[in-house]
Design an enzyme around this catalytic site. Structure first.
Site, PDB file in Angstrom:
ATOM      1  N   ASP A  67       7.067  -9.374  -4.397  1.00 29.47           N
ATOM      2  CA  ASP A  67       5.771  -9.761  -4.981  1.00 29.47           C
ATOM      3  C   ASP A  67       5.974 -10.714  -5.990  1.00 29.47           C
ATOM      4  O   ASP A  67       4.972 -11.577  -5.993  1.00 29.47           O
ATOM      5  CB  ASP A  67       5.622  -8.187  -6.041  1.00 29.47           C
ATOM      6  CG  ASP A  67       4.967  -7.023  -4.982  1.00 29.47           C
ATOM      7  OD1 ASP A  67       5.230  -7.439  -3.981  1.00 29.47           O
ATOM      8  OD2 ASP A  67       4.483  -5.984  -5.763  1.00 29.47           O
TER       9      ASP A  67
ATOM     10  N   HIS B 136       9.395   3.227  -3.950  1.00 26.90           N
ATOM     11  CA  HIS B 136       9.486   3.071  -2.593  1.00 26.90           C
ATOM     12  C   HIS B 136      10.599   4.034  -1.963  1.00 26.90           C
ATOM     13  O   HIS B 136      11.199   3.705  -0.682  1.00 26.90           O
ATOM     14  CB  HIS B 136       9.981   1.602  -2.141  1.00 26.90           C
ATOM     15  CG  HIS B 136       8.995   0.644  -2.811  1.00 26.90           C
ATOM     16  ND1 HIS B 136       9.156  -0.129  -4.019  1.00 26.90           N
ATOM     17  CD2 HIS B 136       7.748  -0.021  -2.313  1.00 26.90           C
ATOM     18  CE1 HIS B 136       8.302  -1.000  -4.162  1.00 26.90           C
ATOM     19  NE2 HIS B 136       7.270  -0.874  -3.104  1.00 26.90           N
TER      20      HIS B 136
ATOM     21  N   SER C 184       0.918  -1.256  -0.006  1.00 23.02           N
ATOM     22  CA  SER C 184       0.032  -0.079  -0.083  1.00 23.02           C
ATOM     23  C   SER C 184       1.018   1.304  -0.053  1.00 23.02           C
ATOM     24  O   SER C 184       2.243   1.223   0.138  1.00 23.02           O
ATOM     25  CB  SER C 184      -0.909  -0.023   1.205  1.00 23.02           C
ATOM     26  OG  SER C 184      -1.834  -1.034   1.264  1.00 23.02           O
ATOM     27  N   GLY C 185       0.261   2.584  -0.190  1.00 23.84           N
ATOM     28  CA  GLY C 185       0.854   3.643  -0.304  1.00 23.84           C
ATOM     29  C   GLY C 185       1.164   3.955  -1.751  1.00 23.84           C
ATOM     30  O   GLY C 185       1.707   5.120  -1.934  1.00 23.84           O
ATOM     31  N   HIS C 186       0.732   3.256  -2.507  1.00 25.49           N
ATOM     32  CA  HIS C 186       0.837   3.680  -4.119  1.00 25.49           C
ATOM     33  C   HIS C 186      -0.593   3.999  -4.702  1.00 25.49           C
ATOM     34  O   HIS C 186      -0.710   3.990  -5.972  1.00 25.49           O
ATOM     35  CB  HIS C 186       1.438   2.738  -5.055  1.00 25.49           C
ATOM     36  CG  HIS C 186       2.768   2.028  -4.389  1.00 25.49           C
ATOM     37  ND1 HIS C 186       3.709   2.918  -4.329  1.00 25.49           N
ATOM     38  CD2 HIS C 186       3.029   0.944  -3.762  1.00 25.49           C
ATOM     39  CE1 HIS C 186       4.860   2.293  -3.539  1.00 25.49           C
ATOM     40  NE2 HIS C 186       4.308   1.122  -3.389  1.00 25.49           N
TER      41      HIS C 186
END
Length: 330
Positions: free
Chosen positions: A108, A217, A53-55
């Site tokens: 991932d 990131h 998350s965060g994107h």
């Protein structure tokens, strides 16, 4: 740190509750942290993606008709687990198989590979495409090989349209791979980002400098330079991308995404220079997106993605889509 949060530990859970409240047409599996677009589509290939998350809006913002069937949300900048991906696959498989769309980050890739094995054990046919489009660096803190960034949005949209047309799993995978191989990206950061659990910038960047080729990131890029004008930043990205792949001789889809902390007035200013520079190179932009599509929390800066398209890609790009972040033709 000033952020609109309750606690650092609850950021993702609270955000998923907000997605559910704001978009009742989507289903949120809170246990597995998966955002789902309704019931399985019998006889149609299902598309699943995900990541840390965060994107946002990547990936949950691209769940809906004509794009993803489900998105797995990991903690901030942390890969989702194989169990999350398996839960998504079991909930969206309509009998025609599942395509995993994976950004090239080591966690991932490994977790999606494991999820594919687990899904196979349950009789779910899967295929995967790994997006590795960042021209900035060959290897990074998070990757072996190029990072997967903006072209992921193009893969999700175009492959999603192919699946909506009823193409087979092999056919949808072929379309996704063609898109993945035809896209290139490059980003520049003006500031660092602040992870809620850390409470301070993830790296130091002096006020008069910028990180060229930064990762989503906050990974280091190609180099650190003096802060430049919008046109100089546009030129840096255009030159890096076009040096890596020939975009002349056919239509191009362009996306300039903010990284979370730059306003639209700045992004449009950069895109104006990008458009001029591409025209000077004889590159024809047939479609474009400007806005926040793949971000890095509150990082200021932008990333440019170009896709060397063909008639089929343009047709599938123009096909109806109905998600929270992309919507047209519906």
């Amino acid at each position: 740190m000033k952020k609109l949060i309750n606690t650092p530990e609850s950021v993702l859970a609270d955000a998923l509750r907000g997605v559910e409240a704001a978009h009742p047409d989507l289903t949120v599996d809170h246990t597995n942290r998966v955002v789902i677009s309704g019931a399985p589509r019998d006889g149609r290939v299902a598309l699943i993606s995900g990541g840390g998350s965060g994107h946002e809006p990547l990936h949950s913002g691209f769940v809906g008709a004509g794009m993803l069937d489900a998105a797995c949300a990991g903690e901030v900048f942390t890969s989702p687990t194989p169990d999350q991906m398996l839960a998504a696959a079991t909930q969206v498989d309509g009998g025609a198989g599942v395509l995993f769309i994976v950004k090239n980050y080591t966690g991932d890739v490994l977790n999606f590979e494991m999820a594919a094995e687990l899904a196979g054990e349950q009789g779910i046919d899967t295929a995967s495409v790994v997006v590795a489009d960042d021209v900035a660096v060959q290897d990074s803190t998070f990757t072996a090989g190029r990072r997967g960034v903006g072209t992921t949005v193009f893969v999700e949209k175009i492959a999603g349209a192919a699946a909506a047309e009823g193409k087979s799993l092999a056919e949808v995978k072929a379309v996704a791979e063609k898109v993945s191989e035809s896209g290139r990206s490059m980003g520049i950061a003006l500031t660092s980002c602040t992870l809620p659990a850390v409470g301070k910038p993830s790296f130091e960047l002096p006020e008069d400098q910028m990180e060229v080729g930064v990762g989503i990131h906050g990974e280091p890029g190609r180099k650190r330079e003096q802060l430049a004008t919008a046109r100089e930043i546009a030129a840096e990205m255009v030159e890096a991308i076009t040096a890596d792949l020939d975009f002349t001789g056919g239509p191009v889809i362009a996306m300039l995404t903010g990284l979370g902390g730059s306003p639209l007035i700045e992004l449009y200013g950069v895109y104006a220079d990008v458009a001029d520079l591409l025209a000077e190179k004889g590159i024809t932009v047939a479609r474009s997106l400007v806005g926040d599509y793949i971000t890095s929390l509150d990082m200021a800066g932008c990333s440019l993605t170009l896709l060397r398209a063909d008639d089929e890609m343009l047709r599938l790009w123009d096909a109806p889509v109905n998600t929270t972040a992309l919507r047209w033709g519906c």
